[in-house]
Design a protein around this motif. Sequence first.
Motif, PDB file in Angstrom:
ATOM      1  N   MET A   1     -14.831   0.094   7.712  1.00 11.64           N
ATOM      2  CA  MET A   1     -14.284  -0.694   6.612  1.00 11.64           C
ATOM      3  C   MET A   1     -13.298   0.129   5.772  1.00 11.64           C
ATOM      4  N   ILE A   2     -13.701   1.390   5.500  1.00 13.70           N
ATOM      5  CA  ILE A   2     -12.825   2.245   4.696  1.00 13.70           C
ATOM      6  C   ILE A   2     -11.537   2.552   5.450  1.00 13.70           C
ATOM      7  N   ASP A   3     -11.663   2.777   6.748  1.00 10.66           N
ATOM      8  CA  ASP A   3     -10.467   3.037   7.552  1.00 10.66           C
ATOM      9  C   ASP A   3      -9.517   1.844   7.522  1.00 10.66           C
ATOM     10  N   MET A   4     -10.073   0.646   7.546  1.00  6.53           N
ATOM     11  CA  MET A   4      -9.236  -0.551   7.502  1.00  6.53           C
ATOM     12  C   MET A   4      -8.549  -0.678   6.144  1.00  6.53           C
ATOM     13  N   LEU A   5      -9.293  -0.404   5.067  1.00  6.56           N
ATOM     14  CA  LEU A   5      -8.716  -0.521   3.729  1.00  6.56           C
ATOM     15  C   LEU A   5      -7.621   0.519   3.481  1.00  6.56           C
ATOM     16  N   LEU A   6      -7.761   1.664   4.122  1.00  5.08           N
ATOM     17  CA  LEU A   6      -6.776   2.737   3.939  1.00  5.08           C
ATOM     18  C   LEU A   6      -5.674   2.705   4.989  1.00  5.08           C
ATOM     19  N   SER A   7      -5.735   1.770   5.915  1.00  5.66           N
ATOM     20  CA  SER A   7      -4.761   1.733   7.001  1.00  5.66           C
ATOM     21  C   SER A   7      -3.306   1.601   6.543  1.00  5.66           C
ATOM     22  N   PRO A   8      -2.988   0.896   5.431  1.00  7.70           N
ATOM     23  CA  PRO A   8      -1.579   0.828   5.024  1.00  7.70           C
ATOM     24  C   PRO A   8      -0.971   2.185   4.694  1.00  7.70           C
ATOM     25  N   PHE A   9      -1.805   3.130   4.253  1.00  4.06           N
ATOM     26  CA  PHE A   9      -1.292   4.441   3.847  1.00  4.06           C
ATOM     27  C   PHE A   9      -1.073   5.373   5.039  1.00  4.06           C
ATOM     28  N   GLN A  10      -1.416   4.918   6.240  1.00  3.66           N
ATOM     29  CA  GLN A  10      -1.249   5.755   7.422  1.00  3.66           C
ATOM     30  C   GLN A  10       0.165   5.684   7.996  1.00  3.66           C
ATOM     31  N   PHE A  11       0.958   4.746   7.488  1.00  5.14           N
ATOM     32  CA  PHE A  11       2.305   4.542   8.017  1.00  5.14           C
ATOM     33  C   PHE A  11       3.345   5.020   7.001  1.00  5.14           C
ATOM     34  N   GLY A  12       4.338   5.724   7.501  1.00 11.06           N
ATOM     35  CA  GLY A  12       5.364   6.251   6.619  1.00 11.06           C
ATOM     36  C   GLY A  12       6.153   5.177   5.903  1.00 11.06           C
ATOM     37  N   PHE A  13       6.471   4.080   6.584  1.00 13.75           N
ATOM     38  CA  PHE A  13       7.262   3.030   5.953  1.00 13.75           C
ATOM     39  C   PHE A  13       6.487   2.341   4.827  1.00 13.75           C
ATOM     40  N   MET A  14       5.143   2.287   4.972  1.00 12.60           N
ATOM     41  CA  MET A  14       4.336   1.706   3.899  1.00 12.60           C
ATOM     42  C   MET A  14       4.263   2.651   2.706  1.00 12.60           C
ATOM     43  N   ARG A  15       4.169   3.943   2.972  1.00 15.25           N
ATOM     44  CA  ARG A  15       4.135   4.904   1.864  1.00 15.25           C
ATOM     45  C   ARG A  15       5.445   4.860   1.080  1.00 15.25           C
ATOM     46  N   ASN A  16       6.572   4.748   1.797  1.00 15.31           N
ATOM     47  CA  ASN A  16       7.859   4.623   1.114  1.00 15.31           C
ATOM     48  C   ASN A  16       7.924   3.343   0.285  1.00 15.31           C
ATOM     49  N   ALA A  17       7.346   2.259   0.814  1.00 21.69           N
ATOM     50  CA  ALA A  17       7.329   0.999   0.075  1.00 21.69           C
ATOM     51  C   ALA A  17       6.524   1.136  -1.214  1.00 21.69           C
ATOM     52  N   PHE A  18       5.387   1.826  -1.135  1.00 22.02           N
ATOM     53  CA  PHE A  18       4.588   2.049  -2.344  1.00 22.02           C
ATOM     54  C   PHE A  18       5.356   2.894  -3.354  1.00 22.02           C
ATOM     55  N   TRP A  19       6.068   3.902  -2.861  1.00 20.59           N
ATOM     56  CA  TRP A  19       6.808   4.782  -3.754  1.00 20.59           C
ATOM     57  C   TRP A  19       7.913   4.031  -4.501  1.00 20.59           C
TER      58      TRP A  19
ATOM     59  N   MET B   1      12.074  -3.620   1.728  1.00 24.83           N
ATOM     60  CA  MET B   1      11.185  -2.604   1.194  1.00 24.83           C
ATOM     61  C   MET B   1      10.527  -1.778   2.293  1.00 24.83           C
ATOM     62  N   LEU B   2      10.289  -2.396   3.449  1.00 23.11           N
ATOM     63  CA  LEU B   2       9.646  -1.671   4.542  1.00 23.11           C
ATOM     64  C   LEU B   2      10.633  -0.809   5.320  1.00 23.11           C
ATOM     65  N   GLY B   3      11.923  -0.940   4.998  1.00 15.80           N
ATOM     66  CA  GLY B   3      12.929  -0.125   5.662  1.00 15.80           C
ATOM     67  C   GLY B   3      13.594   0.869   4.723  1.00 15.80           C
ATOM     68  N   VAL B   4      12.903   1.208   3.648  1.00 18.27           N
ATOM     69  CA  VAL B   4      13.462   2.125   2.654  1.00 18.27           C
ATOM     70  C   VAL B   4      13.600   3.525   3.247  1.00 18.27           C
ATOM     71  N   GLU B   5      14.761   4.110   3.024  1.00 21.81           N
ATOM     72  CA  GLU B   5      15.043   5.464   3.499  1.00 21.81           C
ATOM     73  C   GLU B   5      14.889   6.466   2.348  1.00 21.81           C
ATOM     74  N   PRO B   6      14.796   7.763   2.657  1.00 18.43           N
ATOM     75  CA  PRO B   6      14.695   8.769   1.592  1.00 18.43           C
ATOM     76  C   PRO B   6      15.842   8.701   0.591  1.00 18.43           C
ATOM     77  N   ASP B   7      17.062   8.390   1.062  1.00 15.68           N
ATOM     78  CA  ASP B   7      18.190   8.266   0.136  1.00 15.68           C
ATOM     79  C   ASP B   7      17.969   7.127  -0.852  1.00 15.68           C
ATOM     80  N   ASP B   8      17.372   6.036  -0.389  1.00 18.47           N
ATOM     81  CA  ASP B   8      17.063   4.918  -1.284  1.00 18.47           C
ATOM     82  C   ASP B   8      16.042   5.328  -2.338  1.00 18.47           C
ATOM     83  N   LEU B   9      15.075   6.131  -1.932  1.00 20.59           N
ATOM     84  CA  LEU B   9      14.063   6.591  -2.884  1.00 20.59           C
ATOM     85  C   LEU B   9      14.685   7.473  -3.957  1.00 20.59           C
ATOM     86  N   TRP B  10      15.583   8.362  -3.554  1.00 20.69           N
ATOM     87  CA  TRP B  10      16.246   9.222  -4.529  1.00 20.69           C
ATOM     88  C   TRP B  10      17.099   8.402  -5.488  1.00 20.69           C
ATOM     89  N   THR B  11      17.862   7.456  -4.944  1.00 22.53           N
ATOM     90  CA  THR B  11      18.714   6.616  -5.802  1.00 22.53           C
ATOM     91  C   THR B  11      17.880   5.817  -6.789  1.00 22.53           C
TER      92      THR B  11
END
Length: 277
Positions: free
Chosen positions: A1-19, A127-137
């Motif tokens: 259950m915990i693995d399922m709840l934390l699964s969005p944070f396992q992907f880089g594109f999701m982490r960028n979306a959260f950021w 949002m799921l295709g955010v690049e590092p340059d987008d995060l900096w901007t």
Amino acid sequence: MIDMLLSPFQFGFMRNAFWIAAMVAVPTALLSCFLVLKGWALMGDAVSHAVLPGIVLAYITGIPLIVGAFGAGMVTALATGYLADNSRVKRDTVMGVVYSGMFGAGVVLYTSITSDAHLDHILFGNMLGVEPDDLWTAGIISLFVTVALALKWKDLMLQAFDPAQAQASGLPVGLLHYGLLAILSLTIVATLSATGLILAVGLLIAPGAIAFLITRSFGHMLVVASAVCLIAMLTGVYVSFFLDSAPAPTIILILTAIFVAVFIRKSYLSRQIEVQI
């Protein structure tokens, strides 16, 4: 259950979306309070749509898209202010004319060029295709907007409530007015890669409207709007992963649901007070 709840944070594109969601939440929430206070909801809508021709021109000329978007936003804001101050036409009418004209010009420009680029990510965000340059901007713009509004919120509040009193107090009313418009344009540029042009207006209205119903002072309104927007954005990104939906529309739906719930509660409490009286 915990693995399922934390699964969005396992992907880089999701982490960028959260950021990027966390980055743009506070500046859009703060700005929404001023737009609601000044009755500028349509201005946020107008500027968010009117940056399209600037983006297309920037793509044609090869300059950064954010430069074109900011330039078009400022042209729209300044043109609206000038026409409203120098004609008998009401401001909301002027905004409607200028906004629709700019948006139409952007569509015409886009359809007149040959390009493999699509409008989808500009209009609806990516949002799921955010690049590092987008995060900096987004991060740099968000930091600047947040600091500027935090330092000048009392002056901007007085200018919004009573421009005559603000001018009599020695405040640079014109600078505050056009400075707020410049900040609006910058904020829309920051949210461009997150929610796109069409959904950006939701972030620029809903948090302030929700906080306006809950609080009784403008200082508290700023805090509540920021908290509500941050929670809604992070929740929207998280929930969208399990619903297999786009994050931006999910965020707007959550903000809308919060507004409806707060409005219903406020109406119920008001009726209860009237019954007791």
